[in-house]
Design a protein around this motif. Sequence first.
Motif, PDB file in Angstrom:
ATOM      1  N   ASN A  89      82.840  54.742   8.323  1.00  0.00           N
ATOM      2  CA  ASN A  89      82.729  53.621   9.252  1.00  0.00           C
ATOM      3  C   ASN A  89      81.429  53.604  10.039  1.00  0.00           C
ATOM      4  O   ASN A  89      81.277  52.813  10.967  1.00  0.00           O
ATOM      5  CB  ASN A  89      83.915  53.653  10.233  1.00  0.00           C
ATOM      6  CG  ASN A  89      85.240  53.434   9.529  1.00  0.00           C
ATOM      7  OD1 ASN A  89      85.334  52.606   8.635  1.00  0.00           O
ATOM      8  ND2 ASN A  89      86.237  54.193   9.921  1.00  0.00           N
ATOM      9  N   LEU A  90      80.491  54.470   9.677  1.00  0.00           N
ATOM     10  CA  LEU A  90      79.232  54.546  10.404  1.00  0.00           C
ATOM     11  C   LEU A  90      78.187  53.619   9.809  1.00  0.00           C
ATOM     12  O   LEU A  90      78.135  53.409   8.598  1.00  0.00           O
ATOM     13  CB  LEU A  90      78.687  55.979  10.394  1.00  0.00           C
ATOM     14  CG  LEU A  90      79.544  57.070  11.040  1.00  0.00           C
ATOM     15  CD1 LEU A  90      78.811  58.401  10.987  1.00  0.00           C
ATOM     16  CD2 LEU A  90      79.896  56.713  12.467  1.00  0.00           C
ATOM     17  N   THR A  91      77.333  53.076  10.657  1.00  0.00           N
ATOM     18  CA  THR A  91      76.189  52.317  10.163  1.00  0.00           C
ATOM     19  C   THR A  91      75.157  53.304   9.620  1.00  0.00           C
ATOM     20  O   THR A  91      75.217  54.517   9.896  1.00  0.00           O
ATOM     21  CB  THR A  91      75.545  51.496  11.282  1.00  0.00           C
ATOM     22  OG1 THR A  91      74.991  52.392  12.261  1.00  0.00           O
ATOM     23  CG2 THR A  91      76.559  50.577  11.946  1.00  0.00           C
ATOM     24  N   VAL A  92      74.191  52.782   8.878  1.00  0.00           N
ATOM     25  CA  VAL A  92      73.111  53.642   8.375  1.00  0.00           C
ATOM     26  C   VAL A  92      72.360  54.256   9.549  1.00  0.00           C
ATOM     27  O   VAL A  92      72.002  55.439   9.528  1.00  0.00           O
ATOM     28  CB  VAL A  92      72.159  52.839   7.461  1.00  0.00           C
ATOM     29  CG1 VAL A  92      70.967  53.703   7.046  1.00  0.00           C
ATOM     30  CG2 VAL A  92      72.901  52.329   6.225  1.00  0.00           C
ATOM     31  N   ALA A  93      72.114  53.468  10.583  1.00  0.00           N
ATOM     32  CA  ALA A  93      71.395  53.978  11.761  1.00  0.00           C
ATOM     33  C   ALA A  93      72.156  55.134  12.404  1.00  0.00           C
ATOM     34  O   ALA A  93      71.559  56.137  12.813  1.00  0.00           O
ATOM     35  CB  ALA A  93      71.178  52.863  12.765  1.00  0.00           C
ATOM     36  N   GLU A  94      73.475  55.004  12.502  1.00  0.00           N
ATOM     37  CA  GLU A  94      74.276  56.070  13.090  1.00  0.00           C
ATOM     38  C   GLU A  94      74.228  57.324  12.225  1.00  0.00           C
ATOM     39  O   GLU A  94      74.154  58.451  12.743  1.00  0.00           O
ATOM     40  CB  GLU A  94      75.714  55.594  13.272  1.00  0.00           C
ATOM     41  CG  GLU A  94      75.866  54.573  14.396  1.00  0.00           C
ATOM     42  CD  GLU A  94      77.237  53.934  14.445  1.00  0.00           C
ATOM     43  OE1 GLU A  94      77.667  53.544  15.533  1.00  0.00           O
ATOM     44  OE2 GLU A  94      77.882  53.811  13.378  1.00  0.00           O
ATOM     45  N   ARG A  95      74.256  57.149  10.932  1.00  0.00           N
ATOM     46  CA  ARG A  95      74.155  58.307  10.037  1.00  0.00           C
ATOM     47  C   ARG A  95      72.806  59.003  10.209  1.00  0.00           C
ATOM     48  O   ARG A  95      72.731  60.239  10.226  1.00  0.00           O
ATOM     49  CB  ARG A  95      74.328  57.868   8.579  1.00  0.00           C
ATOM     50  CG  ARG A  95      75.681  57.263   8.254  1.00  0.00           C
ATOM     51  CD  ARG A  95      75.807  56.986   6.764  1.00  0.00           C
ATOM     52  NE  ARG A  95      76.959  56.148   6.455  1.00  0.00           N
ATOM     53  CZ  ARG A  95      77.624  56.203   5.311  1.00  0.00           C
ATOM     54  NH1 ARG A  95      77.270  57.046   4.371  1.00  0.00           N
ATOM     55  NH2 ARG A  95      78.654  55.397   5.092  1.00  0.00           N
ATOM     56  N   ILE A  96      71.748  58.196  10.325  1.00  0.00           N
ATOM     57  CA  ILE A  96      70.410  58.770  10.505  1.00  0.00           C
ATOM     58  C   ILE A  96      70.348  59.573  11.794  1.00  0.00           C
ATOM     59  O   ILE A  96      69.833  60.697  11.826  1.00  0.00           O
ATOM     60  CB  ILE A  96      69.338  57.649  10.505  1.00  0.00           C
ATOM     61  CG1 ILE A  96      69.183  57.062   9.096  1.00  0.00           C
ATOM     62  CG2 ILE A  96      67.993  58.195  11.000  1.00  0.00           C
ATOM     63  CD1 ILE A  96      68.259  55.860   9.031  1.00  0.00           C
ATOM     64  N   ARG A  97      70.871  59.008  12.876  1.00  0.00           N
ATOM     65  CA  ARG A  97      70.830  59.723  14.153  1.00  0.00           C
ATOM     66  C   ARG A  97      71.632  61.012  14.086  1.00  0.00           C
ATOM     67  O   ARG A  97      71.233  62.040  14.652  1.00  0.00           O
ATOM     68  CB  ARG A  97      71.362  58.830  15.280  1.00  0.00           C
ATOM     69  CG  ARG A  97      70.502  57.590  15.540  1.00  0.00           C
ATOM     70  CD  ARG A  97      70.989  56.802  16.746  1.00  0.00           C
ATOM     71  NE  ARG A  97      70.407  55.469  16.764  1.00  0.00           N
ATOM     72  CZ  ARG A  97      71.045  54.350  16.478  1.00  0.00           C
ATOM     73  NH1 ARG A  97      72.330  54.395  16.161  1.00  0.00           N
ATOM     74  NH2 ARG A  97      70.440  53.183  16.504  1.00  0.00           N
ATOM     75  N   ASN A  98      72.773  60.979  13.405  1.00  0.00           N
ATOM     76  CA  ASN A  98      73.608  62.179  13.285  1.00  0.00           C
ATOM     77  C   ASN A  98      72.913  63.286  12.512  1.00  0.00           C
ATOM     78  O   ASN A  98      73.064  64.470  12.820  1.00  0.00           O
ATOM     79  CB  ASN A  98      74.927  61.832  12.581  1.00  0.00           C
ATOM     80  CG  ASN A  98      75.910  61.143  13.502  1.00  0.00           C
ATOM     81  OD1 ASN A  98      75.729  61.109  14.708  1.00  0.00           O
ATOM     82  ND2 ASN A  98      76.967  60.582  12.917  1.00  0.00           N
ATOM     83  N   LYS A  99      72.162  62.920  11.477  1.00  0.00           N
ATOM     84  CA  LYS A  99      71.556  63.896  10.569  1.00  0.00           C
ATOM     85  C   LYS A  99      70.100  64.202  10.902  1.00  0.00           C
ATOM     86  O   LYS A  99      69.472  65.033  10.228  1.00  0.00           O
ATOM     87  CB  LYS A  99      71.627  63.370   9.127  1.00  0.00           C
ATOM     88  CG  LYS A  99      73.025  63.069   8.612  1.00  0.00           C
ATOM     89  CD  LYS A  99      73.792  64.334   8.295  1.00  0.00           C
ATOM     90  CE  LYS A  99      75.118  64.028   7.622  1.00  0.00           C
ATOM     91  NZ  LYS A  99      75.893  65.253   7.332  1.00  0.00           N
ATOM     92  N   PHE A 100      69.538  63.538  11.919  1.00  0.00           N
ATOM     93  CA  PHE A 100      68.092  63.584  12.142  1.00  0.00           C
ATOM     94  C   PHE A 100      67.561  65.016  12.264  1.00  0.00           C
ATOM     95  O   PHE A 100      66.521  65.358  11.693  1.00  0.00           O
ATOM     96  CB  PHE A 100      67.725  62.788  13.403  1.00  0.00           C
ATOM     97  CG  PHE A 100      66.246  62.546  13.542  1.00  0.00           C
ATOM     98  CD1 PHE A 100      65.641  61.471  12.899  1.00  0.00           C
ATOM     99  CD2 PHE A 100      65.456  63.386  14.310  1.00  0.00           C
ATOM    100  CE1 PHE A 100      64.282  61.250  13.002  1.00  0.00           C
ATOM    101  CE2 PHE A 100      64.101  63.176  14.431  1.00  0.00           C
ATOM    102  CZ  PHE A 100      63.508  62.097  13.779  1.00  0.00           C
TER     103      PHE A 100
END
Length: 291
Positions: free
Chosen positions: A6-17
């Motif tokens: 349910n995460l946006t791509v932006a949220e995934r990027i921030r989580n994995k940054f």
Amino acid sequence: MDENQNLTVAERIRNKFDNLTRAERQLANAMLEDYPVSGLGSITDVAEASGVSTPTVARMARKMGFSGFPQMQAQLRTELKATISNPIAKHELWAQNVPDTHILNRFADSVMENMRQTLRQINPEDFNAVVSLLSDMDREIHVVGGRITRSMADNFFTHMQVMRSGVTLVAPNSNTWAHYVLNMKEGDVLVAFDIRRYEHDILRLAEVAKSRGVKLILFTDQWGSPAAKLSAYSLNCRIEVPSAWDSLVVTLFLVEAIIAAVQTNTWEETKSRMKTLEELFDQTKMFKKFI
């Protein structure tokens, strides 16, 4: 269930940054700069625009939990469509396959999930930095909201004005905004609220304010207002609920949490101002007394 589902791509990027390589971070920053449009070209175009190789783009897509770049790009196209959806389109989307439960339960479930997802995304260090900026009495605070988020701006302004001096609520009619910008100084803070269907006027105000050395604190949604690229800090709140309208419940939660934190930081001045305000209320007989 896949935690990324349910995460946006932006949220995934921030989580994995923090786990990305240097080249992948360069790509991530470029994608977030003009999100989600920056990821809609071909893999070669995205790589060249970011100054990385095409294998880097493909590798980062897999790190984000996608099978590859095409799947990530398909997600970005879906998100782009969502950010420009009008209330009718949003209602039609939620009306499909509605579960046989009461709207109170469906709405509550959505709001609670929005809260959980938002709290996972908020960086405590960014939160503290925002509170520090707003607590700095040497900085003037300017607050602006959009068509729907104006109520959030007004709520935020009312509380901040009690706690400290130097707080201005920018009027809703944008043709007067130049007058407000005239009073903005380098180091001041602009607090802006902008959720999807992002307003051109908010972006233009952010651009002008930044050119004058003003720091932008942005309250936005999970996809991110175009003004996010200009912000010192962006606070992304989940807004989707089973309704034609977006929800500001989580945004209000975050606003109130920040107000509470600023109050703690500035308590001596806040306490003094509150005491004076209560005396003014008594003089004007604003509130009913029962004794």
